[in-house]
Design a protein around this motif. Structure first.
Motif, PDB file in Angstrom:
ATOM      1  N   GLY A  78       0.806  -1.211   0.000  1.00  0.00           N
ATOM      2  CA  GLY A  78       0.000   0.000   0.000  1.00  0.00           C
ATOM      3  C   GLY A  78       0.839   1.260   0.000  1.00  0.00           C
ATOM      4  O   GLY A  78       2.074   1.213   0.119  1.00  0.00           O
ATOM      5  N   ASN A  79       0.180   2.406  -0.100  1.00  0.00           N
ATOM      6  CA  ASN A  79       0.899   3.678  -0.193  1.00  0.00           C
ATOM      7  C   ASN A  79       1.813   3.917   1.008  1.00  0.00           C
ATOM      8  O   ASN A  79       3.002   4.210   0.854  1.00  0.00           O
ATOM      9  N   LEU A  80       1.285   3.796   2.210  1.00  0.00           N
ATOM     10  CA  LEU A  80       2.101   4.056   3.394  1.00  0.00           C
ATOM     11  C   LEU A  80       3.051   2.902   3.680  1.00  0.00           C
ATOM     12  O   LEU A  80       4.150   3.103   4.198  1.00  0.00           O
ATOM     13  N   GLY A  81       2.644   1.686   3.339  1.00  0.00           N
ATOM     14  CA  GLY A  81       3.544   0.557   3.492  1.00  0.00           C
ATOM     15  C   GLY A  81       4.792   0.711   2.647  1.00  0.00           C
ATOM     16  O   GLY A  81       5.910   0.395   3.100  1.00  0.00           O
ATOM     17  N   ARG A  82       4.634   1.210   1.441  1.00  0.00           N
ATOM     18  CA  ARG A  82       5.797   1.425   0.574  1.00  0.00           C
ATOM     19  C   ARG A  82       6.698   2.532   1.126  1.00  0.00           C
ATOM     20  O   ARG A  82       7.925   2.444   1.042  1.00  0.00           O
ATOM     21  N   VAL A  83       6.083   3.569   1.690  1.00  0.00           N
ATOM     22  CA  VAL A  83       6.875   4.634   2.311  1.00  0.00           C
ATOM     23  C   VAL A  83       7.702   4.066   3.458  1.00  0.00           C
ATOM     24  O   VAL A  83       8.907   4.342   3.586  1.00  0.00           O
ATOM     25  N   LEU A  84       7.079   3.258   4.305  1.00  0.00           N
ATOM     26  CA  LEU A  84       7.797   2.676   5.437  1.00  0.00           C
ATOM     27  C   LEU A  84       8.909   1.746   4.972  1.00  0.00           C
ATOM     28  O   LEU A  84      10.010   1.738   5.545  1.00  0.00           O
ATOM     29  N   ARG A  85       8.615   0.958   3.973  1.00  0.00           N
ATOM     30  CA  ARG A  85       9.641   0.025   3.475  1.00  0.00           C
ATOM     31  C   ARG A  85      10.900   0.775   3.062  1.00  0.00           C
ATOM     32  O   ARG A  85      12.018   0.383   3.411  1.00  0.00           O
ATOM     33  N   GLU A  86      10.700   1.873   2.348  1.00  0.00           N
ATOM     34  CA  GLU A  86      11.840   2.654   1.883  1.00  0.00           C
ATOM     35  C   GLU A  86      12.578   3.313   3.041  1.00  0.00           C
ATOM     36  O   GLU A  86      13.810   3.304   3.099  1.00  0.00           O
ATOM     37  N   ARG A  87      11.821   3.876   3.975  1.00  0.00           N
ATOM     38  CA  ARG A  87      12.441   4.655   5.041  1.00  0.00           C
ATOM     39  C   ARG A  87      13.038   3.793   6.155  1.00  0.00           C
ATOM     40  O   ARG A  87      13.948   4.243   6.866  1.00  0.00           O
ATOM     41  N   LEU A  88      12.548   2.571   6.329  1.00  0.00           N
ATOM     42  CA  LEU A  88      13.049   1.715   7.399  1.00  0.00           C
ATOM     43  C   LEU A  88      14.060   0.688   6.901  1.00  0.00           C
ATOM     44  O   LEU A  88      14.639  -0.047   7.706  1.00  0.00           O
ATOM     45  N   ARG A  89      14.288   0.637   5.610  1.00  0.00           N
ATOM     46  CA  ARG A  89      15.237  -0.340   5.061  1.00  0.00           C
ATOM     47  C   ARG A  89      16.607  -0.166   5.717  1.00  0.00           C
ATOM     48  O   ARG A  89      17.146   0.934   5.788  1.00  0.00           O
ATOM     49  N   GLY A  90      17.150  -1.244   6.242  1.00  0.00           N
ATOM     50  CA  GLY A  90      18.455  -1.207   6.889  1.00  0.00           C
ATOM     51  C   GLY A  90      18.418  -0.832   8.355  1.00  0.00           C
ATOM     52  O   GLY A  90      19.454  -0.867   9.029  1.00  0.00           O
ATOM     53  N   SER A  91      17.242  -0.488   8.892  1.00  0.00           N
ATOM     54  CA  SER A  91      17.154  -0.098  10.299  1.00  0.00           C
ATOM     55  C   SER A  91      17.138  -1.293  11.241  1.00  0.00           C
ATOM     56  O   SER A  91      17.404  -1.144  12.442  1.00  0.00           O
ATOM     57  N   PHE A  92      16.808  -2.479  10.711  1.00  0.00           N
ATOM     58  CA  PHE A  92      16.709  -3.695  11.513  1.00  0.00           C
ATOM     59  C   PHE A  92      17.390  -4.826  10.752  1.00  0.00           C
ATOM     60  O   PHE A  92      17.452  -4.795   9.528  1.00  0.00           O
ATOM     61  N   PRO A  93      17.871  -5.821  11.448  1.00  0.00           N
ATOM     62  CA  PRO A  93      18.497  -6.937  10.736  1.00  0.00           C
ATOM     63  C   PRO A  93      17.588  -7.560   9.678  1.00  0.00           C
ATOM     64  O   PRO A  93      18.044  -7.915   8.591  1.00  0.00           O
TER      65      PRO A  93
END
Length: 265
Positions: free
Chosen positions: A12-27
């Motif tokens: 979804g729209n916000l899910g894609r935003v989170l995926r991009e912004r949180l990439r690399g923040s967690f193992p």
């Protein structure tokens, strides 16, 4: 530090935003949706899942430390359209989380939980719900479900009543409800790290014209940096012309099927 974080509604729209912004923040970032998603990058797991399938949802939650729950229908709809993804799906997710020992769930609730309040009302996190439709009601149910699993089972719940999360505001109402993508990320990170058991906050930037007192979010560490007022000259005149939309907080979600007494709202 969470090892594996699950994002539902990742297509979804916000899910894609989170995926991009949180990439690399967690193992490991586990991404799920019932729709097709982009292939997994380094540090990602892509798991297609329909949350109305209880057994599949249990498997989805296995090995997860925290969940960002953005799955479900994001628009008004008929009872069957809302019931499956937003109510049955939520039940399955929280139960799957309980069985898997998930520590916390950050829940994408909605401003439409309180959409039948007038815009002159300043609401805080303790405002009694007044949903403006079936979608808003499903989000109010989600908040109550989160409360049950927080207080009875210890799963921390951070319920974000998201306003209007877009690149820029597109009408006058959004001068009050806008949530920038940068502030959206800031609020989600508070939900992932703050010390709480069950909380309701508003998903908004630090808007000059806000309908909502967001001091509860600030207390937990949220520090928004953006204000929709910089767009005022562009959108001030963009209104619907319908009093139900223009005078009530829920905007265009209010008029469909409305048959109540506007003067009593």
């Amino acid at each position: 530090m969470h090892h594996r974080v699950l994002i539902t509604g990742a297509a979804g729209n916000l899910g894609r935003v989170l995926r991009e912004r949180l990439r690399g923040s967690f193992p490991v970032l586990r991404l799920s949706d019932r729709e097709e998603m982009a292939p997994a990058a380094a540090g990602e797991e892509v798991v297609r899942c329909d949350l109305t399938d209880a057994e599949a949802t249990k498997r989805l939650c296995a090995g997860v430390d925290a969940i960002l729950h953005f799955g479900g229908r994001s628009l008004e709809g008929s009872w069957p359209e809302v019931l499956g993804p937003n109510i049955v799906g939520a039940i399955n997710l929280w139960e799957g989380a309980r069985l898997a020992g998930v520590e916390r769930i950050v829940f994408a609730s909605s401003n439409h939980v309180v959409g039948l309040y007038r815009r002159t009302a300043m609401l805080d996190h303790k405002a009694i719900p007044k949903p403006d439709g079936r979608y808003g009601l499903s989000k109010a149910f989600g908040e109550d479900l989160a409360s049950l699993y927080a207080y009875k089972h210890g799963i921390k719940a951070f319920c974000m009543r998201i306003g209007s999360c877009f690149g820029n505001p597109s009408n006058r109402r959004m001068l009050s409800t806008w949530l920038s993508f940068a502030d959206f990320e800031r609020l989600v990170r508070v939900g992932l790290t703050a010390d709480y058991l069950f909380e309701i906050v508003y998903g908004q930037s630090r808007n000059t014209r806000s309908f909502w007192d967001n001091s509860n979010a600030y207390r937990l560490g949220y520090d928004p940096q953006d204000d929709a007022e910089i767009f005022a000259a562009e959108v001030e005149g963009k209104v619907s012309g319908n009093p139900l939309s223009d005078e009530l907080q829920g905007g265009d979600f209010v008029p469909p099927d409305f048959s109540g007494d506007f003067e009593k709202l």
